[in-house]
Design a protein around this motif. Sequence first.
Motif, PDB file in Angstrom:
ATOM      1  N   ALA A 150       0.704  -1.072   0.297  1.00  0.00           N
ATOM      2  CA  ALA A 150      -0.516  -0.093  -0.034  1.00  0.00           C
ATOM      3  C   ALA A 150       1.046   1.285  -0.074  1.00  0.00           C
ATOM      4  N   ALA A 151       1.862   1.106   0.969  1.00  0.00           N
ATOM      5  CA  ALA A 151       2.501   2.437   1.126  1.00  0.00           C
ATOM      6  C   ALA A 151       3.497   2.587  -0.458  1.00  0.00           C
ATOM      7  N   TYR A 152       4.160   1.736  -1.075  1.00  0.00           N
ATOM      8  CA  TYR A 152       4.452   1.270  -2.598  1.00  0.00           C
ATOM      9  C   TYR A 152       3.949   1.733  -3.603  1.00  0.00           C
ATOM     10  N   ASP A 153       2.516   1.133  -3.432  1.00  0.00           N
ATOM     11  CA  ASP A 153       1.640   2.112  -4.283  1.00  0.00           C
ATOM     12  C   ASP A 153       1.099   3.496  -3.835  1.00  0.00           C
ATOM     13  N   GLN A 154       1.533   3.862  -3.007  1.00  0.00           N
ATOM     14  CA  GLN A 154       1.089   5.501  -2.623  1.00  0.00           C
ATOM     15  C   GLN A 154       2.009   6.243  -3.289  1.00  0.00           C
ATOM     16  N   ALA A 155       2.876   5.648  -2.989  1.00  0.00           N
ATOM     17  CA  ALA A 155       4.353   6.422  -3.928  1.00  0.00           C
ATOM     18  C   ALA A 155       4.599   6.765  -5.464  1.00  0.00           C
ATOM     19  N   LEU A 156       4.277   5.715  -5.614  1.00  0.00           N
ATOM     20  CA  LEU A 156       4.158   5.245  -7.437  1.00  0.00           C
ATOM     21  C   LEU A 156       2.778   7.149  -7.618  1.00  0.00           C
ATOM     22  N   LEU A 157       1.877   6.543  -6.759  1.00  0.00           N
ATOM     23  CA  LEU A 157       0.344   7.812  -6.901  1.00  0.00           C
ATOM     24  C   LEU A 157       0.883   8.641  -6.858  1.00  0.00           C
ATOM     25  N   ASP A 158       1.638   9.336  -6.015  1.00  0.00           N
ATOM     26  CA  ASP A 158       2.451  10.650  -5.383  1.00  0.00           C
ATOM     27  C   ASP A 158       3.348  11.463  -6.704  1.00  0.00           C
ATOM     28  N   ASN A 159       4.241  10.155  -6.923  1.00  0.00           N
ATOM     29  CA  ASN A 159       5.327  10.514  -7.982  1.00  0.00           C
ATOM     30  C   ASN A 159       4.796  10.230  -8.814  1.00  0.00           C
ATOM     31  N   ALA A 160       3.166  10.576  -9.532  1.00  0.00           N
ATOM     32  CA  ALA A 160       3.019   9.518 -10.983  1.00  0.00           C
ATOM     33  C   ALA A 160       3.610  10.744 -12.147  1.00  0.00           C
ATOM     34  N   GLY A 161       4.320  10.830 -13.660  1.00  0.00           N
ATOM     35  CA  GLY A 161       5.034  11.461 -14.116  1.00  0.00           C
ATOM     36  C   GLY A 161       6.766  12.246 -13.666  1.00  0.00           C
ATOM     37  N   THR A 162       6.852  11.334 -13.253  1.00  0.00           N
ATOM     38  CA  THR A 162       8.764  11.032 -13.120  1.00  0.00           C
ATOM     39  C   THR A 162       8.642  10.131 -12.461  1.00  0.00           C
TER      40      THR A 162
END
Length: 215
Positions: free
Chosen positions: A181-193
């Motif tokens: 869940a934490a990594y999924d959130q990181a990928l979501l917050d980091n979208a586009g980079t």
Amino acid sequence: MAILDELKTDQEKAEELKAWWRQHGTSVVAGVGLAIAVLFGYEYWQKYQNQTMEAASAIYHQIQQDKEGLVPEDLLKKLQADYSNTSYASLAALDYARSYAEVGDYDKAIQGLRWVVDHGSEDAYKQVARLRLARVLVAQNKTDEALKIIDESFPTSYQALIADIRGDIYVARNEIDKARAAYDQALLDNAGTANELIRLKRDNLGKAATPASPK
């Protein structure tokens, strides 16, 4: 009144000027003296600041000469002792922590990072140091301390990085569902980079187990 002023003799005007000076002269002199003191004080401060930054920069340049080796502790201590209010002291401490973390000496890395957190001259350096400190603590399996750090307040721009570190913490604790869940959130917050490393860590955890359907 203007006509009367014109009719006054030079002697009368001189006497009036003397009387005015006796009444106000002290204040005028004090005001001029204060203005001069402020001017020279400001110039002295500017000169002192410039000399301080130049001296700190020269020491930091020495540190930068050997980017592949460990940051010399004597140079770091000189910056911290004599130029702690400059950005160079924080930068050198961050470099010191990185160099020791890379060779697995986490205690010295923590020493450098905690100095920036406690004494850094700028908030940006303190925030970077706190996040790096959390990562080093994870490497030491001190996950409670690491979690406490990332639960503190950070600017929005750090949220993806915080979620990534949170995932590392949960992996270290073997709490895999929370890590996913934490990594999924990181990928979501980091979208586009660039987020290949986060993606790799997330993929290594596989898919979440599907709950068994009730019979």
